[in-house]
Design a protein around this motif. Structure first.
Motif, PDB file in Angstrom:
ATOM      1  N   LEU A   1       0.850  -1.193   0.000  1.00  0.00           N
ATOM      2  CA  LEU A   1       0.000   0.000   0.000  1.00  0.00           C
ATOM      3  C   LEU A   1       0.885   1.242   0.000  1.00  0.00           C
ATOM      4  O   LEU A   1       1.736   1.412   0.872  1.00  0.00           O
ATOM      5  N   ILE A   2       0.672   2.094  -0.988  1.00  0.00           N
ATOM      6  CA  ILE A   2       1.417   3.347  -1.103  1.00  0.00           C
ATOM      7  C   ILE A   2       0.515   4.482  -0.638  1.00  0.00           C
ATOM      8  O   ILE A   2      -0.653   4.563  -1.044  1.00  0.00           O
ATOM      9  N   ARG A   3       1.060   5.369   0.209  1.00  0.00           N
ATOM     10  CA  ARG A   3       0.277   6.468   0.791  1.00  0.00           C
ATOM     11  C   ARG A   3       0.928   7.794   0.374  1.00  0.00           C
ATOM     12  O   ARG A   3       1.949   8.191   0.921  1.00  0.00           O
ATOM     13  N   ILE A   4       0.337   8.460  -0.593  1.00  0.00           N
ATOM     14  CA  ILE A   4       0.961   9.635  -1.202  1.00  0.00           C
ATOM     15  C   ILE A   4       0.283  10.914  -0.723  1.00  0.00           C
ATOM     16  O   ILE A   4      -0.873  11.178  -1.065  1.00  0.00           O
ATOM     17  N   PRO A   5       0.997  11.735   0.059  1.00  0.00           N
ATOM     18  CA  PRO A   5       0.427  13.017   0.504  1.00  0.00           C
ATOM     19  C   PRO A   5       0.256  13.972  -0.665  1.00  0.00           C
ATOM     20  O   PRO A   5       1.069  13.998  -1.602  1.00  0.00           O
ATOM     21  N   LEU A   6      -0.794  14.776  -0.604  1.00  0.00           N
ATOM     22  CA  LEU A   6      -1.050  15.758  -1.648  1.00  0.00           C
ATOM     23  C   LEU A   6      -0.370  17.098  -1.363  1.00  0.00           C
ATOM     24  O   LEU A   6      -0.527  18.050  -2.117  1.00  0.00           O
ATOM     25  N   GLN A   7       0.393  17.162  -0.281  1.00  0.00           N
ATOM     26  CA  GLN A   7       1.180  18.351   0.051  1.00  0.00           C
ATOM     27  C   GLN A   7       2.616  17.883   0.307  1.00  0.00           C
ATOM     28  O   GLN A   7       2.906  17.258   1.311  1.00  0.00           O
ATOM     29  N   GLN A   8       3.515  18.171  -0.639  1.00  0.00           N
ATOM     30  CA  GLN A   8       4.905  17.733  -0.498  1.00  0.00           C
ATOM     31  C   GLN A   8       5.865  18.857  -0.891  1.00  0.00           C
ATOM     32  O   GLN A   8       6.916  18.597  -1.471  1.00  0.00           O
ATOM     33  N   GLN A   9       5.520  20.084  -0.571  1.00  0.00           N
ATOM     34  CA  GLN A   9       6.351  21.202  -0.974  1.00  0.00           C
ATOM     35  C   GLN A   9       6.123  22.384  -0.059  1.00  0.00           C
ATOM     36  O   GLN A   9       5.159  22.424   0.706  1.00  0.00           O
ATOM     37  N   ILE A  10       7.017  23.363  -0.103  1.00  0.00           N
ATOM     38  CA  ILE A  10       6.773  24.647   0.528  1.00  0.00           C
ATOM     39  C   ILE A  10       5.744  25.399  -0.314  1.00  0.00           C
ATOM     40  O   ILE A  10       5.850  25.446  -1.536  1.00  0.00           O
ATOM     41  N   GLY A  11       4.740  25.959   0.340  1.00  0.00           N
ATOM     42  CA  GLY A  11       3.713  26.696  -0.390  1.00  0.00           C
ATOM     43  C   GLY A  11       2.496  25.836  -0.676  1.00  0.00           C
ATOM     44  O   GLY A  11       2.393  24.688  -0.218  1.00  0.00           O
ATOM     45  N   PRO A  12       1.544  26.373  -1.449  1.00  0.00           N
ATOM     46  CA  PRO A  12       0.300  25.646  -1.745  1.00  0.00           C
ATOM     47  C   PRO A  12       0.578  24.302  -2.408  1.00  0.00           C
ATOM     48  O   PRO A  12       1.503  24.175  -3.217  1.00  0.00           O
ATOM     49  N   GLY A  13      -0.224  23.310  -2.072  1.00  0.00           N
ATOM     50  CA  GLY A  13      -0.006  21.967  -2.601  1.00  0.00           C
ATOM     51  C   GLY A  13      -0.914  21.633  -3.775  1.00  0.00           C
ATOM     52  O   GLY A  13      -0.994  22.384  -4.738  1.00  0.00           O
ATOM     53  N   THR A  14      -1.644  20.523  -3.661  1.00  0.00           N
ATOM     54  CA  THR A  14      -2.472  20.049  -4.769  1.00  0.00           C
ATOM     55  C   THR A  14      -3.831  19.579  -4.244  1.00  0.00           C
ATOM     56  O   THR A  14      -4.036  19.448  -3.037  1.00  0.00           O
TER      57      THR A  14
ATOM     58  N   GLU B   1      -4.305   6.791  -1.049  1.00  0.00           N
ATOM     59  CA  GLU B   1      -3.795   5.450  -0.779  1.00  0.00           C
ATOM     60  C   GLU B   1      -4.048   4.568  -1.995  1.00  0.00           C
ATOM     61  O   GLU B   1      -5.184   4.478  -2.477  1.00  0.00           O
ATOM     62  N   ILE B   2      -2.992   3.933  -2.484  1.00  0.00           N
ATOM     63  CA  ILE B   2      -3.067   3.126  -3.706  1.00  0.00           C
ATOM     64  C   ILE B   2      -2.609   1.703  -3.401  1.00  0.00           C
ATOM     65  O   ILE B   2      -1.513   1.485  -2.856  1.00  0.00           O
ATOM     66  N   LYS B   3      -3.440   0.734  -3.750  1.00  0.00           N
ATOM     67  CA  LYS B   3      -3.069  -0.670  -3.622  1.00  0.00           C
ATOM     68  C   LYS B   3      -2.169  -1.036  -4.789  1.00  0.00           C
ATOM     69  O   LYS B   3      -2.565  -0.973  -5.952  1.00  0.00           O
ATOM     70  N   ASN B   4      -0.951  -1.407  -4.475  1.00  0.00           N
ATOM     71  CA  ASN B   4       0.064  -1.681  -5.487  1.00  0.00           C
ATOM     72  C   ASN B   4      -0.212  -3.021  -6.168  1.00  0.00           C
ATOM     73  O   ASN B   4      -0.370  -4.048  -5.498  1.00  0.00           O
ATOM     74  N   ASP B   5      -0.269  -3.015  -7.513  1.00  0.00           N
ATOM     75  CA  ASP B   5      -0.436  -4.280  -8.229  1.00  0.00           C
ATOM     76  C   ASP B   5       0.910  -4.919  -8.566  1.00  0.00           C
ATOM     77  O   ASP B   5       0.951  -5.990  -9.192  1.00  0.00           O
ATOM     78  N   PHE B   6       2.003  -4.281  -8.172  1.00  0.00           N
ATOM     79  CA  PHE B   6       3.375  -4.762  -8.357  1.00  0.00           C
ATOM     80  C   PHE B   6       3.780  -4.910  -9.817  1.00  0.00           C
ATOM     81  O   PHE B   6       4.802  -5.523 -10.130  1.00  0.00           O
ATOM     82  N   LYS B   7       3.004  -4.332 -10.732  1.00  0.00           N
ATOM     83  CA  LYS B   7       3.360  -4.384 -12.153  1.00  0.00           C
ATOM     84  C   LYS B   7       4.158  -3.158 -12.584  1.00  0.00           C
ATOM     85  O   LYS B   7       4.891  -3.202 -13.569  1.00  0.00           O
ATOM     86  N   TYR B   8       3.977  -2.080 -11.873  1.00  0.00           N
ATOM     87  CA  TYR B   8       4.678  -0.807 -12.157  1.00  0.00           C
ATOM     88  C   TYR B   8       4.527  -0.408 -13.622  1.00  0.00           C
ATOM     89  O   TYR B   8       5.485  -0.013 -14.284  1.00  0.00           O
TER      90      TYR B   8
END
Length: 446
Positions: A30-43, A96-103
């Motif tokens: 399971l990959i957990r990707i934040p939508l704020q990863q920078q200084i300033g406004p995010g996404t 949150e993304i369930k990884n299918d391991f195929k990339y």
């Protein structure tokens, strides 16, 4: 300004992983990707639960000119979008993304078309690139200074001066050609005549590799490698600029105020990768270290991988982790949850045992002056500490609190173990609040 030459510290380097080979890890369920990863406004999220996504697909759309997109680092299915309180104390949305391991990569990914400065800056923004040295400042913003600021020197930061961290050294050793190619792209499209790559003397293999590659490159007349004696915090922008050029960034100023653009070695490598492949920033090389870790090393992993899974895949714990730090021990941020994910500007994860993490009790300031002598900005940390505790914003302003780079040198050398940096951070927030209040009053009066 000669305090730059005599200030700073040299803590134990603890470069346990400096000879470790890079290991690629991919089995993250399971990959957990934040939508704020920078200084300033995010996404903001542009996917929803149940959506199938590919590697390199945009999952977070920019919400301001300063923002950069967030991309999926795996292929698979969106499990949910959740809001959590992060280590900053602020709420943040994560995909949150369930990884299918195929990339599987996004089918339409392709190298961007670059034909002038504007298209180059646009491409860097589209890559999702932020400063990879730790600050997280959007790179496209750096590449596009105000029209009245003329950049005549590109500085490449290879000063990995924090203890433990060796991920940049590994990239200089193994990916020097890509770093130089990225440097060449920046020089070309921004029409900067010269570049200096600053490195520390305690990275001999990386230094030698870059030196040889520069000599063999077609930009050998434009790029110079400068080696400096290891001293913390030489990797901080203002210190780096002064040591390599003698130029002094003014109070409240930025590198472009003295004609400089500063990029990290990993940032340059990522620029080249994106221009040649079209694959945005979706993976990160991080140093994993600390007494609690069984197998310290440098690992390449998908952005959004939980810390717990990184430790498990690397070999697990050998001791209980009493403290988790994102970044180095001097300027890193402590986190409380092993499910917190790796983000773009993470360059290290340190897991300390109870013995390593023990914090001594404070005692009264003895007025020894060590904090002042060690401060690379020439500030008086003990005065800032006292003013912050008393919430005296006028005194905080008078002693230039906003010029503090929070490097931690003062706290490190303090024999009384005062919580100097922690209180200075509180003081900065007090000053920001007071400035906002004063601005609001002026607006009402107008």
């Amino acid at each position: 300004m000669d305090f730059f030459a005599r200030s700073g510290i040299h803590p134990p380097e603890s470069k346990h992983t400096e000879h470790a080979e890079l290991k690629v890890l991919e089995r993250f369920p399971l990959i957990r990707i934040p939508l704020q990863q920078q200084i300033g406004p995010g996404t903001k999220a542009c996917v929803k639960r149940g959506d199938e996504v590919y590697v390199g697909q945009i999952i977070g759309e920019p919400i301001a000119d300063m923002s950069v997109p967030i991309h999926s680092s795996v292929s698979g299915k969106v499990e949910r979008i959740v809001t959590e309180i992060q280590h900053t104390g602020r709420p943040m949305s994560l995909v949150e993304i369930k990884n299918d391991f195929k990339y599987n990569p996004l089918p339409e990914l392709a190298p961007p078309e670059v034909f002038d400065k504007e298209s180059f800056v646009a491409a860097v923004r589209a890559s999702g690139l932020v400063g990879l040295g730790g600050a997280g400042f959007p790179t496209h913003f750096k590449l596009n200074p105000p029209p009245d600021k003329q950049i005549d020197l590109l500085l490449i930061n290879g000063m990995e001066c924090e203890p433990y961290i060796t991920s940049d050294d590994l990239q200089m050793r193994e990916y020097g050609a890509e770093i130089l190619a990225g440097v060449e792209q920046v020089l070309k499209w921004l029409e900067i005549p010269q570049a200096i790559i600053g490195v520390e003397h305690n990275s001999p293999s990386g230094n030698q590799n870059l030196k040889q590659l520069i000599q063999e490159s077609n930009i050998a007349d434009k790029v110079k490698l400068v080696t400096q004696r290891a001293r913390y915090p030489l990797g901080a922008e203002k210190m780096l600029i002064y040591k390599l050029t003698g130029r002094v960034v003014p109070e409240g100023g930025l590198p472009h105020d003295v004609g400089c653009l500063v990029l990290n070695v990993g940032t340059c490598r990522m620029i080249q990768q994106y221009l040649s492949t079209g694959m945005p920033l979706v993976r990160k090389i991080v140093t994993l270290d600390g007494e609690a870790v069984r197998r310290p090393g440098n690992y390449e992993i998908p952005i959004g991988a939980p810390i717990q899974d990184l430790v498990d895949l690397s070999g697990g714990f050998q001791k209980n982790a009493a403290k988790i730090i994102m970044g180095g021990p001097m300027m890193g941020v402590a986190v409380s949850d092993l499910q917190d994910p790796i983000i773009k500007n993470n360059n290290a994860i340190l897991l300390f045992s109870a013995e390593q993490a023990a914090i001594p009790d404070e005692s009264a300031c003895i007025l020894c002056g060590r904090c002042t002598r060690s401060c690379p900005m020439g500030l008086v940390p003990t005065a800032l500490d006292q003013a912050a505790r008393k919430e005296n914003t006028a005194k905080l302003e008078r002693f230039y609190i906003m010029d503090c780079i929070e490097c931690g040198c003062c706290t490190y050398v303090c024999p009384a173990k005062r919580f100097l940096v922690q209180n200075i951070r509180v003081g900065k927030q007090l000053v920001r609040q007071e400035r906002s209040r004063q601005a609001a009053l002026k607006k009402e009066e107008a």
